[in-house]
Design a protein around this motif. Structure first.
Motif, PDB file in Angstrom:
ATOM      1  N   ARG A  39      -7.090   6.194  -3.649  1.00 47.68           N
ATOM      2  CA  ARG A  39      -7.898   6.435  -4.854  1.00 47.68           C
ATOM      3  C   ARG A  39      -7.987   7.921  -5.146  1.00 47.68           C
ATOM      4  NH1 ARG A  39     -11.026   2.143  -2.624  1.00 47.68           N
ATOM      5  NH2 ARG A  39     -12.412   3.634  -1.588  1.00 47.68           N
ATOM      6  N   GLN A  40      -8.146   8.725  -4.081  1.00 51.09           N
ATOM      7  CA  GLN A  40      -8.242  10.175  -4.276  1.00 51.09           C
ATOM      8  C   GLN A  40      -6.936  10.735  -4.834  1.00 51.09           C
ATOM      9  OE1 GLN A  40      -9.375  12.296  -0.722  1.00 51.09           O
ATOM     10  NE2 GLN A  40      -9.442  14.292  -1.741  1.00 51.09           N
ATOM     11  N   MET A  41      -5.803  10.221  -4.352  1.00 50.64           N
ATOM     12  CA  MET A  41      -4.510  10.690  -4.852  1.00 50.64           C
ATOM     13  C   MET A  41      -4.303  10.275  -6.300  1.00 50.64           C
ATOM     14  SD  MET A  41      -1.872  10.326  -1.606  1.00 50.64           S
ATOM     15  CE  MET A  41      -2.255   8.630  -1.199  1.00 50.64           C
ATOM     16  N   ALA A  42      -4.711   9.057  -6.587  1.00 48.50           N
ATOM     17  CA  ALA A  42      -4.500   8.557  -7.942  1.00 48.50           C
ATOM     18  C   ALA A  42      -5.384   9.276  -8.973  1.00 48.50           C
ATOM     19  CB  ALA A  42      -4.773   7.057  -7.985  1.00 48.50           C
ATOM     20  N   SER A  43      -6.499   9.862  -8.506  1.00 45.07           N
ATOM     21  CA  SER A  43      -7.433  10.506  -9.446  1.00 45.07           C
ATOM     22  C   SER A  43      -7.198  12.002  -9.583  1.00 45.07           C
ATOM     23  CB  SER A  43      -8.876  10.250  -8.991  1.00 45.07           C
ATOM     24  OG  SER A  43      -9.119  10.863  -7.731  1.00 45.07           O
ATOM     25  N   VAL A  44      -6.115  12.529  -9.010  1.00 39.91           N
ATOM     26  CA  VAL A  44      -5.829  13.966  -9.121  1.00 39.91           C
ATOM     27  C   VAL A  44      -5.629  14.352 -10.586  1.00 39.91           C
ATOM     28  CG1 VAL A  44      -4.110  15.757  -8.624  1.00 39.91           C
ATOM     29  CG2 VAL A  44      -4.873  14.219  -6.803  1.00 39.91           C
ATOM     30  N   ARG A  45      -6.375  15.363 -11.042  1.00 41.58           N
ATOM     31  CA  ARG A  45      -6.237  15.843 -12.411  1.00 41.58           C
ATOM     32  C   ARG A  45      -6.007  17.355 -12.464  1.00 41.58           C
ATOM     33  NH1 ARG A  45      -5.704  11.333 -12.572  1.00 41.58           N
ATOM     34  NH2 ARG A  45      -6.711   9.724 -13.841  1.00 41.58           N
ATOM     35  N   THR A  46      -6.448  18.062 -11.450  1.00 43.48           N
ATOM     36  CA  THR A  46      -6.339  19.518 -11.463  1.00 43.48           C
ATOM     37  C   THR A  46      -5.676  20.002 -10.178  1.00 43.48           C
ATOM     38  OG1 THR A  46      -8.453  19.903 -10.338  1.00 43.48           O
ATOM     39  CG2 THR A  46      -8.518  19.619 -12.746  1.00 43.48           C
TER      40      THR A  46
ATOM     41  N   LEU B 238       0.824  -1.201   0.000  1.00 44.33           N
ATOM     42  CA  LEU B 238       0.000   0.000   0.000  1.00 44.33           C
ATOM     43  C   LEU B 238       0.859   1.251   0.000  1.00 44.33           C
ATOM     44  CD1 LEU B 238      -2.758  -0.988   2.594  1.00 44.33           C
ATOM     45  CD2 LEU B 238      -3.107  -0.594   0.158  1.00 44.33           C
ATOM     46  N   SER B 239       1.909   1.230   0.823  1.00 45.32           N
ATOM     47  CA  SER B 239       2.778   2.398   0.899  1.00 45.32           C
ATOM     48  C   SER B 239       3.444   2.674  -0.439  1.00 45.32           C
ATOM     49  CB  SER B 239       3.850   2.175   1.977  1.00 45.32           C
ATOM     50  OG  SER B 239       3.234   2.015   3.229  1.00 45.32           O
ATOM     51  N   ARG B 240       3.958   1.634  -1.079  1.00 47.09           N
ATOM     52  CA  ARG B 240       4.640   1.817  -2.368  1.00 47.09           C
ATOM     53  C   ARG B 240       3.659   2.319  -3.422  1.00 47.09           C
ATOM     54  NH1 ARG B 240       7.288  -3.080  -0.918  1.00 47.09           N
ATOM     55  NH2 ARG B 240       5.823  -4.276  -2.188  1.00 47.09           N
ATOM     56  N   LEU B 241       2.450   1.741  -3.442  1.00 49.27           N
ATOM     57  CA  LEU B 241       1.455   2.134  -4.435  1.00 49.27           C
ATOM     58  C   LEU B 241       1.032   3.583  -4.220  1.00 49.27           C
ATOM     59  CD1 LEU B 241      -0.462   1.488  -6.732  1.00 49.27           C
ATOM     60  CD2 LEU B 241      -2.072   0.539  -5.061  1.00 49.27           C
ATOM     61  N   ALA B 242       0.761   3.944  -2.965  1.00 47.35           N
ATOM     62  CA  ALA B 242       0.327   5.308  -2.678  1.00 47.35           C
ATOM     63  C   ALA B 242       1.425   6.300  -3.016  1.00 47.35           C
ATOM     64  CB  ALA B 242      -0.071   5.436  -1.209  1.00 47.35           C
TER      65      ALA B 242
ATOM     66  N   VAL C 172      -7.353   4.594   4.288  1.00 50.73           N
ATOM     67  CA  VAL C 172      -6.151   4.481   3.462  1.00 50.73           C
ATOM     68  C   VAL C 172      -6.502   4.227   2.002  1.00 50.73           C
ATOM     69  CG1 VAL C 172      -3.989   3.233   3.119  1.00 50.73           C
ATOM     70  CG2 VAL C 172      -4.831   3.645   5.436  1.00 50.73           C
ATOM     71  N   ASN C 173      -7.389   3.270   1.769  1.00 50.01           N
ATOM     72  CA  ASN C 173      -7.745   2.950   0.376  1.00 50.01           C
ATOM     73  C   ASN C 173      -8.405   4.129  -0.322  1.00 50.01           C
ATOM     74  OD1 ASN C 173      -6.746   0.356   0.633  1.00 50.01           O
ATOM     75  ND2 ASN C 173      -8.716  -0.495   1.296  1.00 50.01           N
ATOM     76  N   GLU C 174      -9.275   4.826   0.409  1.00 48.62           N
ATOM     77  CA  GLU C 174      -9.943   5.997  -0.172  1.00 48.62           C
ATOM     78  C   GLU C 174      -8.935   7.100  -0.468  1.00 48.62           C
ATOM     79  OE1 GLU C 174     -13.328   9.265   1.158  1.00 48.62           O
ATOM     80  OE2 GLU C 174     -13.336   7.253   2.067  1.00 48.62           O
ATOM     81  N   LEU C 175      -7.991   7.298   0.421  1.00 46.33           N
ATOM     82  CA  LEU C 175      -6.953   8.300   0.187  1.00 46.33           C
ATOM     83  C   LEU C 175      -6.131   7.960  -1.057  1.00 46.33           C
ATOM     84  CD1 LEU C 175      -5.594   8.994   3.785  1.00 46.33           C
ATOM     85  CD2 LEU C 175      -6.690  10.655   2.276  1.00 46.33           C
TER      86      LEU C 175
ATOM     87  N   LEU D 232      -5.669  18.644  -6.182  1.00 47.28           N
ATOM     88  CA  LEU D 232      -4.466  18.539  -5.358  1.00 47.28           C
ATOM     89  C   LEU D 232      -4.681  19.200  -3.989  1.00 47.28           C
ATOM     90  CD1 LEU D 232      -1.739  17.219  -6.033  1.00 47.28           C
ATOM     91  CD2 LEU D 232      -0.847  19.505  -6.504  1.00 47.28           C
ATOM     92  N   GLY D 233      -5.364  20.344  -3.983  1.00 45.84           N
ATOM     93  CA  GLY D 233      -5.652  21.026  -2.728  1.00 45.84           C
ATOM     94  C   GLY D 233      -6.558  20.210  -1.830  1.00 45.84           C
ATOM     95  N   LEU D 234      -7.527  19.539  -2.428  1.00 47.96           N
ATOM     96  CA  LEU D 234      -8.420  18.691  -1.645  1.00 47.96           C
ATOM     97  C   LEU D 234      -7.679  17.489  -1.065  1.00 47.96           C
ATOM     98  CD1 LEU D 234     -11.602  18.750  -3.939  1.00 47.96           C
ATOM     99  CD2 LEU D 234     -11.107  20.175  -1.929  1.00 47.96           C
ATOM    100  N   VAL D 235      -6.774  16.925  -1.852  1.00 50.25           N
ATOM    101  CA  VAL D 235      -5.948  15.820  -1.346  1.00 50.25           C
ATOM    102  C   VAL D 235      -5.065  16.293  -0.200  1.00 50.25           C
ATOM    103  CG1 VAL D 235      -3.980  14.335  -1.912  1.00 50.25           C
ATOM    104  CG2 VAL D 235      -5.939  14.438  -3.448  1.00 50.25           C
ATOM    105  N   GLU D 236      -4.528  17.484  -0.332  1.00 59.48           N
ATOM    106  CA  GLU D 236      -3.669  18.052   0.707  1.00 59.48           C
ATOM    107  C   GLU D 236      -4.364  18.045   2.063  1.00 59.48           C
ATOM    108  OE1 GLU D 236      -0.492  19.915   2.596  1.00 59.48           O
ATOM    109  OE2 GLU D 236      -0.493  19.277   0.492  1.00 59.48           O
ATOM    110  N   VAL D 237      -5.574  18.526   2.103  1.00 61.78           N
ATOM    111  CA  VAL D 237      -6.304  18.603   3.370  1.00 61.78           C
ATOM    112  C   VAL D 237      -6.745  17.211   3.832  1.00 61.78           C
ATOM    113  CG1 VAL D 237      -8.358  19.529   4.522  1.00 61.78           C
ATOM    114  CG2 VAL D 237      -7.033  20.957   2.963  1.00 61.78           C
ATOM    115  N   ALA D 238      -7.112  16.356   2.888  1.00 58.64           N
ATOM    116  CA  ALA D 238      -7.503  14.991   3.258  1.00 58.64           C
ATOM    117  C   ALA D 238      -6.355  14.273   3.963  1.00 58.64           C
ATOM    118  CB  ALA D 238      -7.939  14.218   2.017  1.00 58.64           C
ATOM    119  N   LEU D 239      -5.130  14.471   3.473  1.00 57.44           N
ATOM    120  CA  LEU D 239      -3.963  13.857   4.103  1.00 57.44           C
ATOM    121  C   LEU D 239      -3.739  14.442   5.502  1.00 57.44           C
ATOM    122  CD1 LEU D 239      -1.600  13.716   1.011  1.00 57.44           C
ATOM    123  CD2 LEU D 239      -2.556  11.745   2.232  1.00 57.44           C
TER     124      LEU D 239
END
Length: 537
Positions: free
Chosen positions: A102-109, A8-12, A97-100, A113-120
């Protein structure tokens, strides 16, 4: 760390690194990117004061999703920690973890990225709080667990992480004491044991004694061998080897060491590895509640073990048996920490109001001369003439008197009490009821902690301020006068409750859940998502 967590760590790590790089490469102009990122962060953090304050002070700079090795290391360390939460007895699903991923992998704009930042940041704060100071609020699980848990502020956690080596900071959050590490090892050991089939069949017998024979004896032998309390043996009788194995088991479980597998011993022998694992996971949570500096010298009272200890620099330097509160409402000993600052030699016993009204008032209503060992006084401290009082006119609500037992050999507090003033009116003390210390389960008091060896306990405390602590103590005792003796160096006192505990030899031992508190904690942990997960060795 289990292979799944590493994967999981390597994939993320790969997913978010690629997403960040792709977004920064295609988004333009730079000022628009920054504005969109700030807006997304501000929006996602709108209802979270700590996260909002952190990013405002940082000028909305990225903590997780920026370019470069530092940001990559933070992401990798966080995902690794979240993926290993179950090792601490925490609910891995709570940190998404899995949702995070998926959210990181789907970043397009840049907004993504800002939404991922706060989610983390939110995931980090949830994990940091839980692993450092516990998932639960103690008093919400049981009102008698009145321990005040020290919580690090969320903004402090974010600031600390931002200025530290990521893995080192995350590794510093759980309790650093040997007990916590040993409990984690025991958790893994029990998980592997459960996966391979527990300790075998339970012993279908009520009582077995030396000299016995039969299939029940063989079952007892096999279970003790599986538990590690006996060497392998083919003997089918209750001989010396089995008796020694029973004694070893009894010692490790706080039982009377008589070598007889009586009802109490048999009940404990038949407890499953799964139940013991629950005790370990609960103990991990309890250790997180006490992730504090306990004091170079401190007093530790483990209620389930019925002992009181003085700990100096991590070593037990004094230990005595104790009696705790009865398993009744308003009489169970609470759990909390405070500081002992004095002892009273030749103490009076000032009867608590609950005992006055519930126990002594009915006696006085039947006979004004009842409980003659107690002095009854009015609010001004004047002694009351019992013959002139109609006690039947009073109830538990309007009883206007106080009651006191003066110093003496039969005083309920014995010859000395040890005070750490607290709103629960709990303290440690001597008692004339010495026979109770011979019982296996010692829950008989109204809540205070009675000591089997109070004089020796006093000597140990006074040894820090007198070359002759015994002489000092007895010179005051022999006066017969109620005397307060200050401790020049106050000592922290911790009233704890551990059904899974670490012995002086470093092994994990187990005790009965006397008040049923650990069962409540396990139920709360289970509702929060903690699960028992067998692990293949």
């Amino acid at each position: 760390m289990p292979s799944r967590s590493r994967a999981l760590s390597r994939l993320a790590y790969f997913a978010v690194t690629c997403a960040v790089a792709a977004t920064l490469a295609v988004a333009s102009p730079a000022r628009a990117q920054v504005t969109a990122f700030k807006q997304a962060v501000a929006e996602a953090a709108y209802r979270d004061d700590a996260i909002g304050a952190f990013y405002r002070k940082a000028g909305y700079a990225a903590l997780w999703t920026g370019e470069g090795a530092d940001h990559q290391a933070r992401r990798a360390a966080l995902i690794e920690a979240l993926s290993g939460a179950a090792q601490h007895g925490l609910p891995e699903g709570r940190y998404r973890v899995n949702e995070l991923m998926r959210q990181m992998a789907s970043v397009r704009t840049t907004r993504d990225l800002g939404l991922v930042e706060v989610a983390l940041s939110k995931a980090f704060l949830a994990y940091a709080r839980d692993v450092q100071s516990g998932l639960l609020v103690p008093s919400q699980v049981d009102s008698e667990i009145v321990r005040e848990v020290k919580r690090t502020s969320r903004e402090t956690l974010l600031n600390g992480f931002a200025t530290s080596a990521p893995r080192a900071f995350l590794n510093s959050l759980p309790p650093a004491n040997p007990e916590y590490r040993q409990l984690m090892k025991e958790k893994l050991r029990l998980e592997q044991l459960i996966a391979s089939g527990d300790w075998g069949p339970k012993v279908q017998a009520g009582v077995l004694k030396p000299g016995a024979q039969g299939p029940e004896v063989v079952a007892l032998r096999n279970r003790l061998i599986a538990m590690g309390y006996m060497e392998r043996s083919a003997a089918a009788d209750y001989g010396t080897a089995l008796e020694q194995g029973v004694r070893a088991f009894q010692k490790a479980h706080g039982l009377q060491e008589d070598g007889v597998a009586g009802q109490g011993t048999m009940e404990q022998i038949n407890v499953s590895a799964e139940e013991r694992l629950k005790s370990v996971i609960v103990a991990l949570e309890r250790e997180r509640w006490m992730n504090i500096d306990r004091g170079e010298r401190h007093i530790l009272v483990n209620q389930t073990d019925f002992t009181a200890q003085i700990i100096d620099q991590g070593e037990v330097t004094f230990e005595t048996r104790s009696v705790i509160g009865q398993n009744r409402t308003d009489q169970r000993s609470p759990e909390f920490s405070d500081v002992m600052d004095h002892m009273v030699i030749n103490p009076s016993w000032y009867v608590p109001r609950s005992i006055m009204t519930k126990e002594y008032l009915p006696q006085l209503q039947n006979n004004p001369n009842a409980a003659r060992h107690l002095i009854i006084t009015d609010r001004a401290g004047r002694q009351v003439n019992r013959e002139e009082v109609d006690f039947t006119q009073y109830s538990t609500r309007n009883f206007p008197f106080d009651m006191r037992q003066p110093p003496g050999a039969s005083n309920a507090l014995g010859k000395v009490k040890f005070m750490f003033p607290n709103k629960y009116n709990i303290y440690l003390h001597d008692t004339p009821a010495k026979s109770l210390f011979n019982r296996e389960v010692r829950a008989f008091s109204h809540g205070c902690i009675r000591l089997a060896d109070p004089f020796d306990f006093a000597y140990a405390l006074l040894s820090r301020q007198s070359d002759d602590p015994r002489g000092l103590f007895h010179s005051v005792l022999n006066s017969g006068r109620e005397t307060r003796v200050e401790l020049e160096q106050p000592v922290p006192v911790h009233l704890i409750y551990r059904t899974a505990l670490i012995s002086s030899r470093g092994s994990v031992e187990f005790r009965r859940d006397v008040y049923g508190r650990d069962a409540k904690i396990w139920n709360a942990l289970s509702q929060a998502g903690v699960v028992l997960t067998p692990v293949q060795g």
